[in-house]
Enzyme design. Structure first.
Site, PDB file in Angstrom:
ATOM      1  N   LYS A 116       0.820  -1.209   0.000  1.00 11.11           N
ATOM      2  CA  LYS A 116       0.000   0.000   0.000  1.00 11.11           C
ATOM      3  C   LYS A 116       0.857   1.263   0.000  1.00 11.11           C
ATOM      4  O   LYS A 116       0.441   2.301  -0.522  1.00 11.11           O
ATOM      5  CB  LYS A 116      -0.943  -0.030   1.198  1.00 11.11           C
ATOM      6  CG  LYS A 116      -1.908  -1.217   1.161  1.00 11.11           C
ATOM      7  CD  LYS A 116      -2.718  -1.317   2.424  1.00 11.11           C
ATOM      8  CE  LYS A 116      -3.644  -2.532   2.386  1.00 11.11           C
ATOM      9  NZ  LYS A 116      -2.909  -3.797   2.351  1.00 11.11           N
ATOM     10  N   GLU A 183      -1.477   6.642   8.016  1.00  3.15           N
ATOM     11  CA  GLU A 183      -2.138   7.605   7.142  1.00  3.15           C
ATOM     12  C   GLU A 183      -3.238   8.310   7.927  1.00  3.15           C
ATOM     13  O   GLU A 183      -3.695   7.802   8.966  1.00  3.15           O
ATOM     14  CB  GLU A 183      -2.724   6.911   5.918  1.00  3.15           C
ATOM     15  CG  GLU A 183      -3.852   5.944   6.218  1.00  3.15           C
ATOM     16  CD  GLU A 183      -4.386   5.261   4.965  1.00  3.15           C
ATOM     17  OE1 GLU A 183      -3.791   5.460   3.894  1.00  3.15           O
ATOM     18  OE2 GLU A 183      -5.376   4.537   5.061  1.00  3.15           O
ATOM     19  N   HIS A 218     -12.404  -2.802  10.683  1.00  2.00           N
ATOM     20  CA  HIS A 218     -11.907  -2.504   9.339  1.00  2.00           C
ATOM     21  C   HIS A 218     -12.061  -3.677   8.386  1.00  2.00           C
ATOM     22  O   HIS A 218     -11.404  -3.726   7.352  1.00  2.00           O
ATOM     23  CB  HIS A 218     -10.444  -2.042   9.388  1.00  2.00           C
ATOM     24  CG  HIS A 218     -10.178  -1.007  10.419  1.00  2.00           C
ATOM     25  ND1 HIS A 218     -10.670   0.263  10.342  1.00  2.00           N
ATOM     26  CD2 HIS A 218      -9.499  -1.079  11.602  1.00  2.00           C
ATOM     27  CE1 HIS A 218     -10.298   0.955  11.418  1.00  2.00           C
ATOM     28  NE2 HIS A 218      -9.604   0.161  12.190  1.00  2.00           N
ATOM     29  N   ARG A 274      -5.958  -8.855  -6.714  1.00  2.00           N
ATOM     30  CA  ARG A 274      -6.508 -10.208  -6.538  1.00  2.00           C
ATOM     31  C   ARG A 274      -8.014 -10.116  -6.646  1.00  2.00           C
ATOM     32  O   ARG A 274      -8.581  -9.033  -6.810  1.00  2.00           O
ATOM     33  CB  ARG A 274      -6.141 -10.753  -5.152  1.00  2.00           C
ATOM     34  CG  ARG A 274      -6.569  -9.807  -4.023  1.00  2.00           C
ATOM     35  CD  ARG A 274      -6.337 -10.382  -2.650  1.00  2.00           C
ATOM     36  NE  ARG A 274      -6.480  -9.407  -1.590  1.00  2.00           N
ATOM     37  CZ  ARG A 274      -7.627  -9.006  -1.056  1.00  2.00           C
ATOM     38  NH1 ARG A 274      -8.757  -9.489  -1.518  1.00  2.00           N
ATOM     39  NH2 ARG A 274      -7.655  -8.135  -0.085  1.00  2.00           N
TER      40      ARG A 274
END
Length: 614
Positions: A116, A183, A218, A274
């Protein structure tokens, strides 16, 4: 032409890929850990190869063993599924180096996007480095993998180091890669993603949007396609960004580009190189088999110049063996029965009688409904889940039904903070008040010559049951005309069916018993003995293991005799690839610490005792 496919995965996704392979006439090969020796995916494959061990690091994360298994079993292609090694460029290269077909994107594309941090740089974004109070709240996130593992929301700067360490440990355990990054955390945005499909001839299809905003820890719980209520310009922007991301890395195959939508703006999150867990909703709307398309692309076939048209709306709910009212704690045990009404797609890695173990994700199945409109699809799925027969450990079924019927969801006003706001109401117990009576009447039928004529009414009979955390006592008696209970007329009772009449309204109950566990329609009960066993009593303040697992660590400085405050973390249990924090229930003294790191515990095992300070 591909003739035999090994799926480098387990459970539901392995079974899903095998289903398409069978339809295409392709032979299937499974790999399985020792814990999965009798799992459904190992049973339905044409060939199965053992991976010694149980932990993911020893089995499904061992790319070298999986490649050897493919060669030994005569497979000519490998499908990675999702999770585990599905976004591991090294594994993809190893498959190709062995002369096998890789049913996925090129290793270079995986490498560019699977991390990421690298993906954000490719899209012109940078993770946070030096976090200050002004940056809070922030999200700590694993650079590899997905499924909510290795993710932590940090709201206090003092917690950052501990949450970084916990996220690294969880990510390393789940993905074999402990890299994490930080982040900004966007509160209460919508999680929207775009499915893409790309061939080796330069064609990229954007296959609409999905909304995956309802999440716990999450990890997605309910997903739908298309994402409702998006402005046309925003939908076009999301599709354009997804195609741009795919073309930037010469992408091939199925992939998903994820965004957080807030204030009408799209914030790039990541690209998953994926197949996604939620791919069935896109399949339903576009009348596609994405796995079949992956295989055709891997064989070199081109896509049409334009994608098919979307039709209708689809909603998917993930059924987990977990207790949402107890911090989403995973549950284990025998799944006696799992059945949904016709007209609902059910993707699962379990069949009746299978055991749900401690080593892997607690997802039991995915239920998918498709209809001409969103309202019809949501109603169809909620009704089917409400009528589903699920006998075994506690599941999130009731939460799913209530979520689908919640006004915010039906009005498409949900966001990622949905469960933060509504979880207490959604998990408020609401068992059927007549369920204990139905259970008692079935038991009475089994224990007596039910229906026999009596000259003298019998004495009242008493039964005790635990239901929704409370004890219920039922009284009934045999009379000349049958069974009788206060305020209730018993119309019928046999070994599995009870019909009672209350205030002129008849109620029907299907009753099934497995030992002391009883299922009355959708309500679960436990039969209690007449006299409690004194050896099962625990001192006040006792902390019992909510699930089977491994004690991975004890909080720094916490020992017997330590002063603790209510809510302080005491230790962490690892179960089903997640770490679960065990906290002090009250403020007082830790009078006993009964476990050490590395120790395996069973449900109900005594972990610690906190003596409250008054």
């Amino acid at each position: 032409m591909i003739t035999s496919v090994l799926v480098a995965n387990r459970g539901e996704i392995a079974c899903r890929v095998f289903r398409t392979c069978r339809e295409l006439g392709i032979r299937t090969v499974a790999v399985h850990s020792d814990a999965d020796a009798h799992a459904l995916h190992a049973r339905v494959a044409d060939t199965a190869v053992r991976l010694p061990g149980a932990a993911p690091a020893d089995t499904y994360l061992r790319g070298d063993l999986i490649v050897k298994a493919a060669v030994a079993a005569g497979a000519d292609a490998v499908h990675p599924g999702y999770g585990f090694l599905s976004e591991n460029a090294g594994f993809a290269r190893a498959v190709l180096d062995a002369g096998l077909v890789w049913i996925g994107p090129p290793p270079d594309a995986i490498e560019a996007m699977a991390s990421k941090t690298r993906a954000k740089r490719l899209m012109g974004l940078k993770p946070l480095t030096d976090v200050t109070e002004a940056d809070l709240p922030v999200l700590v996130k694993a650079a590899a993998g997905g499924g909510g593992r290795g993710m932590r929301v940090v709201r206090h700067l003092a917690d950052l180091d501990a949450e970084l360490a916990a996220a690294r440990a969880e990510a390393a355990s789940a993905f074999g890669d402990g890299e994490v990054f930080v982040e900004p955390y966007v509160e209460n945005g919508r999680h929207v993603e775009v499915q893409i499909l790309a061939d080796t001839h330069g064609t990229v299809w954007p296959l609409g949007t999905r909304d995956c905003s309802l999440q716990r820890r999450h990890q997605k719980v309910i997903e739908e396609a298309p994402a409702p209520g998006l402005a046309g310009e925003l939908e076009e922007e999301l599709s354009a960004l997804a195609v741009r991301a795919a073309r930037a890395v010469d992408y091939v195959g199925a992939g998903t580009v994820e965004f957080l939508v807030a204030d009408g703006r799209a914030h790039f999150l990541e690209m998953n190189t994926r197949l996604q867990v939620e791919h069935p909703v896109t399949e339903a709307v576009f009348a596609l088999d994405l796995v079949a398309e992956q295989i055709r692309i891997a064989e070199g076939h081109p896509l049409d110049s334009t994608p098919p048209r979307a039709r209708g709306h689809a909603v998917e709910a993930r059924l987990y063996a977990e207790d949402p009212s107890r911090d989403w704690s995973p549950q284990t045990g025998r799944l006696h029965r799992l059945a949904l009404p016709e007209g609902i797609r059910l993707d699962t890695g379990y069949t009746d009688g299978d055991d749900i173990g401690v080593h892997y994700d607690p997802m039991l199945a995915k239920a998918v409904a498709h209809a001409p409109t969103r309202t019809e699809a949501v109603r169809k799925l909620a009704s089917a889940l409400g009528r589903a027969v699920i006998h075994g450990p506690v599941t999130n079924r009731d939460l799913l039904v209530r979520s689908l019927r919640h006004p915010e969801f039906t009005a498409a006003r949900m966001d990622t903070g949905f469960y933060d706001r509504h979880l207490p109401d959604l998990t408020e117990p609401s068992p059927d008040p007549h369920a204990p009576l139905a259970a008692a009447l079935v038991d009475a039928h089994r224990r007596s010559r039910f229906g026999g004529w009596r000259n003298v009414p019998s004495q009242p009979q008493t039964k005790r049951y635990a239901m929704a955390g409370q004890e219920h006592e039922v009284r009934y008696r045999h009379t000349r005309t049958g069974l009788e209970a206060d305020g209730v007329r018993v119309v019928h009772a046999d070994a599995h069916l009870v019909v009672v009449e209350v205030d002129g309204v008849r109620h029907k109950f299907d009753v099934t018993r497995y030992g002391d566990q009883i299922h009355v329609n959708a309500t679960a009960l436990t039969a209690l003995p007449r006299f409690p066993d004194p050896t099962t009593q625990h001192a006040p303040g006792s902390l019992l293991a909510p699930m089977p697992g491994t004690v991975v660590r004890v909080a720094d400085g916490v020992t017997a005799g330590s002063a603790v405050k209510a809510g302080d973390p005491l230790l962490w249990l690892e179960a089903m690839k997640m770490q679960h924090k065990i906290t002090a229930p009250v403020t007082g003294t830790l009078s006993e610490l009964c476990v050490v790191p590395g120790q395996q515990v069973e449900p109900g095992a005594l972990l610690a005792v906190v003596t409250e300070t008054f």
